[in-house]
Design a protein around this motif. Structure first.
Motif, mmCIF file in Angstrom:
data_model
loop_
_atom_site.group_PDB
_atom_site.id
_atom_site.type_symbol
_atom_site.label_atom_id
_atom_site.label_comp_id
_atom_site.label_asym_id
_atom_site.label_seq_id
_atom_site.Cartn_x
_atom_site.Cartn_y
_atom_site.Cartn_z
ATOM 1 N N UNK A 112 -10.349 -0.987 -5.267
ATOM 2 C CA UNK A 112 -9.327 -1.239 -4.231
ATOM 3 C C UNK A 112 -10.387 -1.536 -2.354
ATOM 4 N N UNK A 113 -11.032 -0.600 -2.044
ATOM 5 C CA UNK A 113 -12.044 -0.195 -0.961
ATOM 6 C C UNK A 113 -12.399 -1.373 -0.689
ATOM 7 N N UNK A 114 -13.066 -1.771 -2.597
ATOM 8 C CA UNK A 114 -14.704 -2.809 -2.006
ATOM 9 C C UNK A 114 -13.911 -4.380 -2.470
ATOM 10 N N UNK A 115 -12.706 -4.480 -2.766
ATOM 11 C CA UNK A 115 -12.160 -5.957 -2.594
ATOM 12 C C UNK A 115 -11.811 -6.108 -1.740
ATOM 13 N N UNK A 116 -11.378 -4.873 -0.378
ATOM 14 C CA UNK A 116 -10.535 -5.414 0.681
ATOM 15 C C UNK A 116 -11.964 -5.940 1.944
ATOM 16 N N UNK A 117 -13.209 -5.094 1.345
ATOM 17 C CA UNK A 117 -14.428 -5.675 2.637
ATOM 18 C C UNK A 117 -14.566 -6.976 2.037
ATOM 19 N N UNK A 127 -6.472 6.748 -11.361
ATOM 20 C CA UNK A 127 -6.903 6.368 -9.471
ATOM 21 C C UNK A 127 -7.627 6.635 -8.480
ATOM 22 N N UNK A 128 -8.690 8.153 -9.255
ATOM 23 C CA UNK A 128 -9.811 8.122 -7.869
ATOM 24 C C UNK A 128 -10.564 6.619 -7.703
ATOM 25 N N UNK A 129 -10.631 5.870 -9.230
ATOM 26 C CA UNK A 129 -11.548 4.891 -9.429
ATOM 27 C C UNK A 129 -10.894 3.107 -9.216
ATOM 28 N N UNK A 130 -9.701 3.071 -9.683
ATOM 29 C CA UNK A 130 -8.629 2.139 -8.956
ATOM 30 C C UNK A 130 -9.085 2.138 -7.297
ATOM 31 N N UNK A 131 -9.206 3.361 -6.438
ATOM 32 C CA UNK A 131 -9.128 3.548 -4.903
ATOM 33 C C UNK A 131 -10.305 3.105 -4.788
ATOM 34 N N UNK A 132 -11.570 3.028 -5.827
ATOM 35 C CA UNK A 132 -12.530 2.920 -4.921
ATOM 36 C C UNK A 132 -12.320 1.299 -4.698
ATOM 37 N N UNK A 157 -6.038 8.223 1.309
ATOM 38 C CA UNK A 157 -5.884 9.175 0.792
ATOM 39 C C UNK A 157 -5.795 8.944 -0.668
ATOM 40 N N UNK A 158 -5.164 7.550 -1.513
ATOM 41 C CA UNK A 158 -5.628 7.191 -2.913
ATOM 42 C C UNK A 158 -6.352 8.301 -3.372
ATOM 43 N N UNK A 159 -7.544 7.961 -2.618
ATOM 44 C CA UNK A 159 -8.644 9.457 -3.685
ATOM 45 C C UNK A 159 -8.467 10.175 -3.649
ATOM 46 N N UNK A 160 -7.782 10.705 -2.715
ATOM 47 C CA UNK A 160 -7.734 12.536 -1.884
ATOM 48 C C UNK A 160 -6.764 12.310 -3.654
ATOM 49 N N UNK A 161 -5.997 12.049 -3.118
ATOM 50 C CA UNK A 161 -4.804 12.024 -4.718
ATOM 51 C C UNK A 161 -5.613 12.208 -5.851
ATOM 52 N N UNK A 162 -6.500 10.599 -6.439
ATOM 53 C CA UNK A 162 -6.918 11.372 -6.979
ATOM 54 C C UNK A 162 -8.451 12.540 -7.769
ATOM 55 N N UNK A 163 -8.775 12.811 -6.993
ATOM 56 C CA UNK A 163 -9.462 14.247 -7.101
ATOM 57 C C UNK A 163 -8.602 15.242 -7.080
ATOM 58 N N UNK A 164 -7.350 15.539 -6.113
ATOM 59 C CA UNK A 164 -6.703 16.627 -6.433
ATOM 60 C C UNK A 164 -6.222 16.372 -8.084
ATOM 61 N N UNK A 165 -5.696 15.386 -8.084
ATOM 62 C CA UNK A 165 -5.496 15.656 -9.687
ATOM 63 C C UNK A 165 -6.057 15.875 -10.820
ATOM 64 N N UNK A 171 0.486 -0.993 -0.294
ATOM 65 C CA UNK A 171 0.485 0.224 -0.074
ATOM 66 C C UNK A 171 0.950 1.163 -0.013
ATOM 67 N N UNK A 172 2.187 1.126 0.512
ATOM 68 C CA UNK A 172 2.805 2.328 0.891
ATOM 69 C C UNK A 172 2.985 2.534 -0.645
ATOM 70 N N UNK A 173 3.911 1.292 -1.402
ATOM 71 C CA UNK A 173 4.445 2.021 -2.334
ATOM 72 C C UNK A 173 3.520 1.857 -3.767
ATOM 73 N N UNK A 174 2.523 1.253 -3.206
ATOM 74 C CA UNK A 174 1.131 2.269 -4.714
ATOM 75 C C UNK A 174 0.849 3.831 -4.083
#
Lengths: 81, 134
Positions: free
Chosen positions: B49-54, B42-47, B18-26, A10-13
């Motif tokens: 990733x969240x669903x897969x982690x659930x 990046x925004x879409x892959x963050x979402x 954090x990933x979602x906000x990086x994408x939103x900022x960009x 996750x950190x590298x990502x």
């Protein structure tokens, strides 16, 4: 799932995502986005979602990077931010 | 101290935010159109990733293929031994949608470059303003 591996990936990502949006060259940005996609693919394999992982590897990392490089060669590599 | 432990134990959700906000900022702050598309990806892959982690479970859950599925139907299936396959299937559809939006965005980008000969948003807006001013 092993939480140490999960955390390191996750950190590298996050580092790859920040690099992909802050680098000044669009070709480097495309390559970094491909690396980001492959790291996400590793993360999903580690979470047990192998079907999502290989779809992301073919489509997200392969086809998207190829499209991106093609579009950049048809337009320009320079960017101001 | 308990609140701190709770926050640290949910570290993966903070990473996705954090990933979602990086994408939103960009998507919002970058002037270059290619950078905006990178941010959308990046925004879409963050979402996703969240669903897969659930779906994932702690304690040695394996991929959802039933052991001894053929022949002996006497085994009782314990759902704690398998990860939940429903978010995986939903997110496969989301990945396909992500790639199709990406393709449409690239096509629009090429059309814009053909017309205005630049990829910067502010330059396109200034060209449009001078055209309208005439």
């Amino acid at each position: 799932m092993i939480w140490q591996l999960d955390f390191i990936l996750l950190v590298i990502v996050v580092i790859c995502a920040i690099a992909a949006i802050s680098v000044k060259d669009l070709l480097s940005s495309a390559i970094l986005l491909g690396a980001y996609s492959f790291l996400l693919c590793l993360l999903w394999t580690e979470m047990g979602a192998v079907d999502v992982a290989f779809t992301e590897a073919t489509v997200g990392a392969g086809i998207s990077t190829a499209f991106f490089i093609g579009a950049i060669y048809h337009t320009s590599r320079r960017t101001k931010d | 101290m308990e609140a701190m432990d709770y926050i640290i134990s949910k570290y993966n959700y903070w990473m996705y935010i954090i990933l979602m906000m990086i994408g939103f900022y960009a998507m919002i702050a970058k002037k270059n159109l290619v950078k905006k598309i990178v941010g959308m990806n990046i925004f879409q892959t963050a979402i996703i990733l969240f669903f897969i982690s659930t779906a994932s479970k702690k304690g040695g859950a394996s991929i959802p293929i039933i052991q001894n599925g053929h022949g002996s139907a006497t085994d009782i299936i314990n759902t704690a031994h398998y990860v939940n396959p429903l978010p995986h299937v939903l997110m496969l559809t989301a990945i396909v949608v992500m790639v199709s939006t990406f393709g449409v965005a690239i096509a629009l980008l090429l059309m814009l470059y053909k017309k205005y000969n630049t990829l910067e948003e502010d330059e396109i807006i200034s060209i449009l303003k001078t055209e309208n001013g005439k």
